[in-house]
Design an enzyme around this catalytic site. Structure first.
Site, PDB file in Angstrom:
ATOM      1  N   THR A  38      78.044-106.255  75.228  1.00 25.33           N
ATOM      2  CA  THR A  38      78.646-106.037  73.897  1.00 25.33           C
ATOM      3  C   THR A  38      79.563-104.649  73.981  1.00 25.33           C
ATOM      4  OG1 THR A  38      76.583-104.803  73.325  1.00 25.33           O
ATOM      5  CG2 THR A  38      76.672-107.365  72.596  1.00 25.33           C
ATOM      6  N   CYS A  39      80.383-104.493  73.124  1.00 23.72           N
ATOM      7  CA  CYS A  39      81.083-103.159  73.073  1.00 23.72           C
ATOM      8  C   CYS A  39      79.954-102.005  72.777  1.00 23.72           C
ATOM      9  CB  CYS A  39      82.213-103.464  72.009  1.00 23.72           C
ATOM     10  SG  CYS A  39      83.503-104.504  72.666  1.00 23.72           S
TER      11      CYS A  39
END
Length: 157
Positions: free
Chosen positions: A14-15
């Protein structure tokens, strides 16, 4: 279709994971080389385009991949090509700490050498501009590497 010098598969992360991985990989590339970043995080596109604008790198092309995720072709730009002789990471240190420590460090450096100062203190940008203008230093480049975090490339003349 672009050809990549290196591929970084960040699917499943994920970012800001994909952006951080891309930054580390692009830092190692030569000016003009291309990296293919593969990510399935929906925020990667916006993160990459914002980062590229701030650092002088270029997102050449994006494409949906048959095996899942999106491929981002990123070329290392000239603004990102500054090479530092010494890196001083002052994230978490409040002003004027980053400048005080940078002055100590650059004092021992040779003419022509470059100091990369990393700081997240909000006042550092103004401090660097004033300091380099008043001394025998040149601000070669500045790049925002994350929200509120900057890299300054300072050359001793």
């Amino acid at each position: 279709m672009h050809t990549a010098n290196v591929t970084l598969d960040m699917k499943g992360l994920t970012c800001p994971g994909p952006l951080l991985g891309a930054k580390r990989m692009v830092d190692e590339l030569d000016n003009g080389q291309v990296m293919l970043l593969i990510s399935d995080c929906p925020g990667t596109r916006d993160d990459l385009y914002a980062w590229a604008r701030q650092t002088g790198n270029e997102v050449l092309q994006t494409e949906k991949l048959a095996e899942g995720g999106t491929g981002y072709y990123i070329r290392k730009g000239t603004a990102a090509a500054c090479k530092a002789n010494v890196t001083l990471d002052m994230r978490g240190v409040v002003c004027p700490g980053p400048i005080v420590e940078a002055k100590k460090l650059i004092g021992g450096m040779q003419s022509g050498e470059v100091l990369k100062l990393i700081s997240n203190c909000p006042g550092t940008q103004a401090d660097i501009a004033g300091w380099t203008a008043a001394t025998n230093l040149a601000l070669e480049a500045m790049a925002q590497i994350a929200a509120g975090e900057f890299e300054f490339y300072i050359r001793k003349r």
